[in-house]
Design a protein around this motif. Structure first.
Motif, PDB file in Angstrom:
ATOM      1  N   ILE A 374      47.524  42.383  30.963  1.00 31.73           N
ATOM      2  CA  ILE A 374      46.644  41.978  30.135  1.00 31.73           C
ATOM      3  C   ILE A 374      47.232  40.944  29.219  1.00 31.73           C
ATOM      4  O   ILE A 374      46.622  39.868  29.020  1.00 31.73           O
ATOM      5  CB  ILE A 374      46.124  43.044  29.274  1.00 31.73           C
ATOM      6  CG1 ILE A 374      45.290  44.218  30.234  1.00 31.73           C
ATOM      7  CG2 ILE A 374      45.251  42.694  27.987  1.00 31.73           C
ATOM      8  CD1 ILE A 374      44.500  45.367  29.353  1.00 31.73           C
ATOM      9  N   GLY A 375      48.413  41.102  28.693  1.00 30.39           N
ATOM     10  CA  GLY A 375      49.086  40.258  28.078  1.00 30.39           C
ATOM     11  C   GLY A 375      49.426  39.052  28.653  1.00 30.39           C
ATOM     12  O   GLY A 375      49.450  38.098  28.065  1.00 30.39           O
ATOM     13  N   GLN A 376      49.996  38.930  29.869  1.00 35.90           N
ATOM     14  CA  GLN A 376      50.073  37.850  30.930  1.00 35.90           C
ATOM     15  C   GLN A 376      48.713  36.950  30.896  1.00 35.90           C
ATOM     16  O   GLN A 376      48.869  35.857  30.528  1.00 35.90           O
ATOM     17  CB  GLN A 376      50.382  38.176  32.117  1.00 35.90           C
ATOM     18  CG  GLN A 376      50.655  37.152  33.063  1.00 35.90           C
ATOM     19  CD  GLN A 376      50.732  37.465  34.608  1.00 35.90           C
ATOM     20  OE1 GLN A 376      50.858  38.720  34.912  1.00 35.90           O
ATOM     21  NE2 GLN A 376      51.110  36.667  35.470  1.00 35.90           N
ATOM     22  N   VAL A 377      47.656  37.572  31.257  1.00 32.48           N
ATOM     23  CA  VAL A 377      46.430  36.761  31.162  1.00 32.48           C
ATOM     24  C   VAL A 377      46.053  36.120  29.824  1.00 32.48           C
ATOM     25  O   VAL A 377      45.458  35.093  29.642  1.00 32.48           O
ATOM     26  CB  VAL A 377      45.363  37.573  31.659  1.00 32.48           C
ATOM     27  CG1 VAL A 377      43.859  37.018  31.589  1.00 32.48           C
ATOM     28  CG2 VAL A 377      45.481  37.975  33.090  1.00 32.48           C
ATOM     29  N   LEU A 378      46.106  37.119  28.713  1.00 31.32           N
ATOM     30  CA  LEU A 378      45.831  36.615  27.480  1.00 31.32           C
ATOM     31  C   LEU A 378      46.613  35.446  26.930  1.00 31.32           C
ATOM     32  O   LEU A 378      46.341  34.490  26.137  1.00 31.32           O
ATOM     33  CB  LEU A 378      45.802  37.672  26.195  1.00 31.32           C
ATOM     34  CG  LEU A 378      44.705  38.741  26.506  1.00 31.32           C
ATOM     35  CD1 LEU A 378      44.983  40.091  25.414  1.00 31.32           C
ATOM     36  CD2 LEU A 378      43.308  38.291  26.393  1.00 31.32           C
TER      37      LEU A 378
END
Length: 618
Positions: A374-378
């Motif tokens: 999730i952090g990667q995509v955000l």
């Protein structure tokens, strides 16, 4: 159907009362050969020869007996066990007779056999209770209600002493969970759920301390005492464990050195001149003999010792074993009809799909929505929005569209290639036991991935789209979102196909990266004048069709933009912009059809590749 209150302590006495017959397992003159290639690398003069793994093995195990197969590594223990369980596969040539109550293996009998593999193949993120409950829902027949199946799972939890850890996750190499002994009991519990009359176990005490190993074997001894037929391979049991075995089969290089009563094995070898010089664990002594090592400091040739033991068995015990087989065959009813009510599958397709989908969502919820992903995509979404912040340049905007087609091509492929290689062992184990149809597993697996596959790109586009200043209308946004999600699903299908075909995580990842790089380079953004001999790549390129559809979601052929030349600024046609003209704004329907064909085609390739795994026909 009434459920007795004893279910919590003894599942044998309740739901499955009189459900299964007792099983007499017989095997006679069993020979198993595999082809070997002498000379290492394949050469024209290399010869394929057959290696004999099992060399005419004979034996019988009756209900209430627990047989231990002993022998050094490579003696044929596991090969014989998998052969007795009907799981030898198609890699070798089997001859001889193996019967169950005097009949060959059938679908009805196969349903009556439990097989516990040496490796505990379990879903890491499920709890003990969830693991057994899902197994019960899949493996128990439909003449039981859902509540009765759950009750049976709870009874097995109590019977195996797993109550304290029933709400703990199984765990794995990088995830702390239950202990090794508890994992082994869960594996045994999965097979006990169907109340099998014949239970086969491959090294059930491997990697366990002596106390835990004794508890496991004691549990199996109790199962045998209730009328089950229990057969296991075991490498080097303690003396306390050894004397629990009613029968012992000692193997050496595929030959039988002893088959008979476990309590009489030491006396037998003493009678033929092989007695231990000091007090020692019987299993240690038997393994020494199987390796050709005699008591004391004798320097006899090991091969001669083995041949002597093989000859002694044939002279002293082989006739007794065959006589026991003949006596059982004389009193065995061979005309007993097979139970026609037992179908090929215990549950319906939709039940299998529903249970597998629920299990898949529970298993995947930790992996799919991990903070790292999730952090990667955000992070990339916000960074993209900042870099293209309210951009008014046409070149910049089409650059963003191509970046999205590239990123959401690589990301799903890199995730999906791991799917089937990681689950290969579980799939093989569960399919071999007849738990579910491959189609039910495959469709449920794809459906379980949809929340992650669709939600993360939606969040990404919602952030980057408005920050970058793409066309601020609902129609353009949702059309762009549709193209993005379609691209993600197609890329996921490619990853699933590569993983299923290659079945090696590292190789599949490398191959996926090479393919996606080729698709990206031929997508029409980096190179606009591609040589004809290699231009065909774009017709199979996910990036090319995605980029083309992205352009169509934002621009039309009659649309204009402000351009500059020596004469000053003027309005130019978007379709004539060099970077767009090469790809073209037409052919949107063809591009959509091509994407849908790849959406279905890649998944069909994955499904066909998975058909290689897991089922031994009878």
């Amino acid at each position: 159907m009434e459920i007795d209150v004893e279910a919590q302590s003894n599942p044998d006495s309740t739901i499955f009362k009189n459900a299964n017959r007792l099983v007499i397992l017989e095997f006679e003159d069993v020979v198993y050969k595999i082809k070997t290639n002498n000379g290492g690398l394949i050469k024209k003069d290399s010869k394929c020869e057959e290696k004999m793994i099992l060399k005419g093995l004979t034996g019988v195990i009756k209900p209430g007996e627990m047989l231990a197969m002993l022998g050094p590594s490579g003696s044929g223990k596991t090969t014989l066990l998998t052969t007795l369980g009907g799981r030898h596969g198609g890699g070798g040539r089997l001859s001889g007779n193996i019967t169950y109550n005097g009949k060959p293996l059938s679908n009805a009998m196969k349903r009556n056999i439990g097989f516990v593999t040496q490796d505990d193949v379990l879903c890491s993120f499920l709890t003990v209770a969830e693991t057994l409950a899902f197994t019960a829902l899949l493996r128990l027949p439909n003449n039981l209600t859902k509540d009765q199946k759950i009750l049976q799972a709870e009874a097995v939890v109590d019977q195996l002493g797993l109550t304290k850890c029933k709400n703990s996750i199984i765990g794995g190499p990088f995830l702390r969970g239950i202990s090794g002994g508890e994992r082994k009991r869960v594996s045994i519990g999965q097979e006990m759920l169907t109340n099998p009359s014949l239970l086969l176990l491959d090294e059930p005490t491997s990697g366990l301390d002596s106390t835990t190993a004794q508890k496991i074997v004691c549990t199996l001894w109790q199962l045998a005492s209730r009328g089950r037929t229990v057969v296991m391979t075991i490498h080097q049991p303690s003396s306390r464990v050894f004397y629990m075995f009613q029968k012992v089969l000692l193997l050496s290089e595929g030959n039988t050195l002893y088959f008979g009563n476990g309590a009489e094995v030491m006396d037998y070898f003493a009678r033929i001149g092989f007695a231990p010089s000091v007090a020692m664990n019987p299993s240690d002594f038997l393994l020494d003999l199987a390796n050709g090592l005699t008591p004391g400091d004798s320097h006899e040739d090991q091969n001669l010792v083995k041949q002597g033991l093989i000859t002694a068995y044939k002279r002293n015990l082989a006739d007794n074993v065959k006589a026991e087989l003949q006596e059982i065959n004389l009193h065995q009813p061979h005309d007993e009809p097979e139970d026609k009510t037992i179908g090929e599958w215990p549950t319906t397709w939709f039940q299998q799909f529903s249970v597998l989908l629920k299990r898949g969502v529970k298993e995947r919820r930790f992996q799919a929505f991990s903070g790292l992903k999730i952090g990667q995509v955000l992070t990339i979404a916000v960074l993209s929005g900042l870099l293209w912040w309210q951009s008014s340049h046409l070149q910049d905007k089409i650059g963003l569209l191509f970046f999205m087609s590239g990123f959401w091509g690589f990301f799903p492929v890199s995730q999906a290639v791991f799917t089937f290689p990681q689950e290969r062992k579980i799939l093989a184990k569960e399919r071999a036991s007849g738990m579910y149809r491959l189609s039910a597993y495959f469709i449920s697996r794809i459906a379980a991935d949809l929340p992650m596959e669709l939600s993360l790109p939606t969040v990404f586009l919602t952030i980057a789209y408005w920050m970058a200043g793409l066309k601020a209308t609902a129609g353009h946004f949702f059309l762009t979102l549709f193209v993005l999600l379609l691209s993600v699903l197609v890329s996921q299908g490619l990853g699933l196909a590569l993983g299923a075909v290659v079945m090696d995580q590292r190789s599949a990842t490398t191959l996926g990266a090479v393919i996606m790089m080729a698709f990206l380079l031929s997508g029409g953004f980096y190179v606009q004048n591609v040589p004809g001999f290699i231009a065909w790549i774009k017709y199979v390129s996910i990036s090319h069709y995605t980029y083309k559809l992205f352009l169509g979601s934002q621009y039309s052929e009659n649309e204009t933009y402000l351009c500059y030349d020596r004469g000053g600024s003027r309005m130019c046609m978007v379709g004539e912009y060099p970077a767009i003209k090469q790809v073209g704004l037409g052919g949107q329907a063809i591009s959509m059809v091509a994407m849908f064909l790849m959406l279905v085609g890649y998944r069909m390739i994955a499904y066909i590749a998975l058909m290689r795994i897991g089922v031994t026909k009878v």
